[in-house]
Structure formats: C-alpha cells, structure tokens
Design a protein around this motif. Structure first.
Motif, short mmCIF file in Angstrom:
data_model
loop_
_atom_site.label_atom_id
_atom_site.label_comp_id
_atom_site.label_asym_id
_atom_site.label_seq_id
_atom_site.Cartn_x
_atom_site.Cartn_y
_atom_site.Cartn_z
N PRO A 65 27.14 -13.54 -67.17
CA PRO A 65 27.43 -14.51 -66.11
C PRO A 65 28.05 -15.78 -66.72
CG PRO A 65 25.09 -14.51 -66.67
CD PRO A 65 25.72 -13.44 -67.50
N ALA A 66 28.51 -16.69 -65.84
CA ALA A 66 29.14 -17.92 -66.34
C ALA A 66 28.20 -18.63 -67.30
CB ALA A 66 29.47 -18.84 -65.17
N GLY A 67 28.73 -19.18 -68.38
CA GLY A 67 27.90 -19.85 -69.38
C GLY A 67 27.60 -21.30 -69.02
N GLY A 68 27.01 -22.00 -69.94
CA GLY A 68 26.57 -23.37 -69.68
C GLY A 68 27.68 -24.39 -69.72
N HIS A 69 28.57 -24.27 -70.70
CA HIS A 69 29.54 -25.35 -70.90
C HIS A 69 30.97 -24.91 -70.70
CE1 HIS A 69 29.57 -23.16 -74.66
NE2 HIS A 69 30.65 -23.79 -75.04
N ALA A 70 31.17 -23.62 -70.44
CA ALA A 70 32.55 -23.13 -70.41
C ALA A 70 32.61 -21.75 -69.77
CB ALA A 70 33.07 -23.04 -71.85
N ILE A 71 33.84 -21.40 -69.40
CA ILE A 71 34.14 -20.02 -68.99
C ILE A 71 34.94 -19.41 -70.13
CG2 ILE A 71 35.52 -18.63 -67.39
CD1 ILE A 71 32.97 -19.73 -66.13
N PHE A 72 34.57 -18.21 -70.51
CA PHE A 72 35.25 -17.52 -71.61
C PHE A 72 36.00 -16.32 -71.02
CE2 PHE A 72 33.18 -19.23 -75.57
CZ PHE A 72 32.40 -20.19 -74.95
N VAL A 73 37.30 -16.46 -70.87
CA VAL A 73 38.10 -15.38 -70.27
C VAL A 73 38.29 -14.27 -71.32
CG1 VAL A 73 40.31 -14.80 -69.19
CG2 VAL A 73 39.29 -17.06 -68.82
N ASP A 74 38.08 -13.05 -70.88
CA ASP A 74 38.17 -11.90 -71.80
C ASP A 74 39.63 -11.49 -71.96
OD1 ASP A 74 37.99 -9.57 -73.22
OD2 ASP A 74 36.30 -8.77 -72.08
N ALA A 75 40.27 -12.07 -72.96
CA ALA A 75 41.72 -11.90 -73.12
C ALA A 75 42.11 -10.45 -73.37
CB ALA A 75 42.23 -12.78 -74.26
N SER A 76 41.24 -9.70 -74.05
CA SER A 76 41.60 -8.31 -74.36
C SER A 76 41.63 -7.46 -73.08
CB SER A 76 40.64 -7.72 -75.37
OG SER A 76 39.33 -7.75 -74.86
N LYS A 77 40.99 -7.93 -72.03
CA LYS A 77 41.04 -7.22 -70.74
C LYS A 77 42.15 -7.76 -69.83
CE LYS A 77 36.42 -5.35 -70.07
NZ LYS A 77 35.97 -5.40 -71.47
N VAL A 78 42.75 -8.88 -70.21
CA VAL A 78 43.85 -9.44 -69.42
C VAL A 78 45.18 -9.01 -70.02
CG1 VAL A 78 44.96 -11.56 -68.62
CG2 VAL A 78 42.47 -11.43 -68.68
N LEU A 79 45.39 -9.33 -71.29
CA LEU A 79 46.66 -9.00 -71.95
C LEU A 79 46.51 -7.67 -72.68
CD1 LEU A 79 47.79 -12.51 -73.27
CD2 LEU A 79 48.31 -11.40 -71.08
N THR A 80 46.41 -6.61 -71.89
CA THR A 80 46.10 -5.30 -72.46
C THR A 80 47.28 -4.73 -73.27
OG1 THR A 80 46.74 -4.38 -70.36
CG2 THR A 80 44.38 -4.61 -70.75
N HIS A 81 48.48 -5.28 -73.07
CA HIS A 81 49.63 -4.76 -73.83
C HIS A 81 49.86 -5.48 -75.16
CE1 HIS A 81 50.29 -2.41 -70.36
NE2 HIS A 81 50.74 -3.40 -69.61
#
Ligand code: F0G
Length: 459
Positions: free
Chosen positions: A339-355
């Motif tokens: 779930p969302a963390g305390g101080h930040a959101i950590f976007v999962d880049a390996s699931k976004v920029l899959t190429h």
C-alpha cells in the motif's frame, strides 16, 4: 453527512513556484546529464526529489528559532532538545549531528570495522555507504514480500526473523549490531510492526547483540502501528514511539524528516559505552558535544518539531495526502509499491516501461520522462542507486527499480498531487513508445546516483 477530511493547519507564508516549457526542460535536463540531482531547483515546478529538509516549519518552530542559544558549550538549546528526545525515546545520551548520515558516521566510526556484517531491513544508501566504506557488509534481511509491489500487506518494511536469525547463527562474532530502519525507506516508506520489532529484540537478546533504529521516519511508523496493528488504536503516537524505542539500544536520526527541520540529526542511546565511544568522533567530525554540527536555533526548532510531529493530527494530515496521490494513480492504473507508504509513492518502473531493458535503467528513464512532461522532479530508487557490487563490480539488478515521488511535509496541496498524477498518466499512456533508456557516461565508485552522468541510450 460526515464532514470531509482537511489539513490540521492553515497557511501563513507562501513561496512562488514557476512552470516551464517542454523545450526549456529538454535543455535543462541535458545540461544536467539526465541526472535530476544536477538540475537547478528553480527549474523544477513540483519538487518531489525528497521529503528530507524540505518540510514547512510551523509558527511555533519559527518562534523557537528566535530563542536559540548560540553558546559554543552548554547552550540551553541543547538541553531543551535533549529533554524532548529523552522524553520521547527514553534514551539518556544524546549527540547532535548536522544530519542523519553524520550520526551514522560518528556512531559507525566507533562500532563498525573491516570484515563486520550489519544485518537490517534495506539499509538506506548512506547507511550502506557508511558500512561498505568501512569494508564491512550491509546484509539485507527484509521480508521477501517487500519485493512484490502489488502485494498489499500492512507492514511491508518488516525484518524477516528467519533471515536475521540465520545471519546471527552463522556470523555472530562479526555482527556489531542489528539495524532496523523505521519506516523502511528503500522498500517504499513501508512500516515495521511493533510485533516485528519485538521479534528482532528477542533474536538480538538471544545472541546478546544491540539493536539500533535508523529512525528518520519513526513518527510515521508509529502512525501506521496505531492505524494498522491490533491493540494500538487507543494509544497515542507518543506512547507508541516510546514502546518502539524501548526495544532498541539506540537510534540514529535524520531530523530533516520526522523532526520537520531543514537541517539536523542526532544519535541517542541508553548505552554509556556507545556514548563514550562515539563522542570523540563527534568532536572530530561535527563539533563540540552540545551542538555537534547544529546551530542553537536549529536545535530549538527541532525540539518543537519532534514534539509537534508526534501528535496524531499532524501525521494524519501527512499520510492522508500521500494516500490521496495513491488513489489518483489507482484511477489511472499506474502500478506503485502497495500500500502507499509514509513519505512517498514509489512507482514500479519495471512494470511501466516494460520495453526498456534493465541495463538501460527503467526507473531513471521514467524519472527523466516525468520531468520532461511537467517539470516534476522525483528520483530513482533503483538500479543506479543500488551501486555496483563491491566485490564483482557488476550492477546490482536484484532489487526493485522504482521512481520515488516524495511528498514534503506541509508544503504542497492536493491540487499539486493532481498535477503529479495526471503528468504521470500522460507518460503512462505513451509507455509503449518508450523503448530505450539511459546509458552511463561517468559514475562514482560509491553513492553514484548523486553524481552519475547519463545520456539517452543508443544516441
Ligand atoms: N536513513 C534514512 C532511512 C534516510 O532516509 C536518510 C536520508 C538517512 C538515513 C540519511 O539522513 O539525509 O539527514 O543525512 N534520506 C533522504 C531521502 C536523503 O531522500 O530519502 P540525512
């Protein structure tokens, strides 16, 4: 009708920020060698590079600044700060330092030696740096679940007791202490449960080892214990914090986070031997023992900040803003460490920029794309930050590759969160067209992410 949620403060002072054009940003990021640390802050519209030292102080903190005692030795400001720290933590010995890594440097100069092993939960980069720089090993014993960004569990920052026990069973003689980072920044600002802290203490006691808390975000950790762990709903944040610290021998603190000051840190401990062993290093590296790298006024502001930020309302306002940003990303289907963390959101880049291949650093690529899109500055907590293996000199691709979007405390409104979410959505919508990433042109041996020079791969 239930009243909606709103901030537990109102705004008294503002600082203008400026938008820019894409053309300008293309020039600036190129000049910065595609490394956001090298951008000029004035060329950033919304700055989410860190929540460290970027918070807004309260009127009470600003008032406390005026009463700072700048005496070289024995300043009242030191004793005020010490009183608050001892009240909150139970730790009797306090050494102020100019920031968290300085606390690490002073304490580790005494505790960490060549060949040592320091087990813990995802050591922060400076912590790892201070261990590896002494030719010792930072052994990550975080639970495996922390690596699955889509798994929703309440205490994803926990130490895996089995991994910790194994480390102690095999290397007890090389282990000077166990370190627990609360909250676990690198794993996504994820909290550690009281239950887990108790388990760590029990293992430490079994092997007669001390426990150190890297406490940069201890108040946020206490908030999560209150809201997520059974039996804590009716306890105050201060009671929970005290119960947490009762399970440790000492702490290093970056006061720039949960102390809500722009600069500052400290070591606090109940162990006289740690205090006696470390104090000479404070004088050598930081300054005399009653200021250790801080101004009197800053110690005053920190004393107030620690008191304020261990109150529920202040923490609730903060954590709910991070949650708000997470909900906006959910609307767009953007994957982040859940779930969302305390101080930040950590976007999962390996699931976004899959190429983008991992050798071309997807999270760094996404960081650059978001800056180009809207002048928003996040930062990579991924393969570049992981540095090379000190022995093999290979890149370490074993961890997560994340774009961290920090939310400074009491600084931005939810309108800013909306801008961040929509800018990210725009990048997300064209993710299929992003096939190449970044190439390293120059890098430092240690902590390379701050100074690395990059260029678009294949260009
Ligand atoms: N420990 C943790 C968990 C941290 O997050 C940081 C800093 C430090 C120690 C070092 O403290 O910066 O005062 O010297 N984290 C910042 C960040 C820089 O952006 O996460 P410092």
């Amino acid at each position: 009708m239930e009243l909606p949620f709103a901030e537990s403060w109102k705004i008294k002072m503002v600082e203008p920020i400026r938008k820019s054009t894409r053309e300008e940003r293309e020039r600036w990021i190129k000049e910065a060698n595609y490394n956001v640390f090298q951008l000029k802050a004035e060329n950033v519209y919304i700055d989410c590079i860190t929540d460290s030292g970027t918070g807004a102080m309260s009127d009470r903190q600003w008032a406390a600044l005026m009463l700072g005692d700048e005496s070289y030795a024995g300043a009242t400001s030191f004793f005020k700060l010490k009183e608050v720290i001892t009240r909150l933590t139970g730790f009797e010995y306090v050494i102020p330092t100019h920031q968290g890594r300085a606390a690490e440097n002073v304490l580790f100069s005494y505790l960490v030696h060549e060949g040592d092993i320091v087990p813990g939960n995802s050591h922060f980069d400076t912590t790892k740096g201070h261990i590896e720089g002494r030719h010792a090993t930072a052994l990550d014993c975080t639970i495996d679940e922390a690596k699955d960004t889509q798994l929703e569990i309440p205490f994803k920052g926990n130490v895996d007791p089995k991994k910790l026990e194994k480390a102690l069973a095999e290397h007890a003689d090389k282990i000077p202490f166990i370190i627990v980072t609360i909250t676990n920044n690198t794993a996504g600002g994820q909290p550690v449960s009281m239950q887990n802290l108790r388990e760590v203490r029990a293992i430490a006691d079994k092997y007669k080892k001390p426990v150190l808390f890297d406490s940069a975000r201890f108040a946020e950790n206490a908030y999560f214990i209150k809201t997520r762990e059974k039996g804590y709903a009716d306890k105050t944040i201060k009671e929970i914090a005290r119960e947490m610290f009762d399970l440790a021998d000492g702490m290093t603190m970056s006061a720039k986070k949960d102390g809500i000051v722009n600069m500052g840190g400290f070591i606090a401990t109940r162990r006289e031997d740690w205090y006696e062993g470390a104090k000479g290093y404070c004088i050598q590296y930081e300054g005399y023992l009653t200021y250790g790298g801080m101004n009197g006024r800053d110690m005053n502001a920190l004393a107030v900040g620690l008191d304020e930020n261990t109150e529920f309302d202040n923490l609730e306002t903060r954590i709910k803003q991070v949650e708000y940003l997470a909900k906006r990303l959910d609307e767009f289907g953007i994957p982040y460490q859940r779930p969302a963390g305390g101080h930040a959101i950590f976007v999962d880049a390996s699931k976004v920029l899959t190429h983008v291949p991992k050798e071309e650093f997807p999270a760094q690529t996404l960081t650059v794309e978001l800056y180009l899109e809207a002048g928003i500055r996040g930062c990579e907590i991924g393969y570049i930050l992981a540095d090379r293996d000190p022995v093999t000199r290979e890149n370490r691709f074993g961890g997560l590759d994340l774009l961290r979007l920090c939310v400074p405390r009491r600084v931005y409104t939810n309108n800013h969160m909306d801008v961040i979410a929509v800018a990210l959505k725009n990048v997300f919508d064209r993710r299929e067209q992003i096939t190449r990433g970044m190439e390293i042109v120059w890098e430092a041996e240690l902590l390379r992410h701050f100074t690395v020079k990059l260029k678009p791969a294949g260009k």
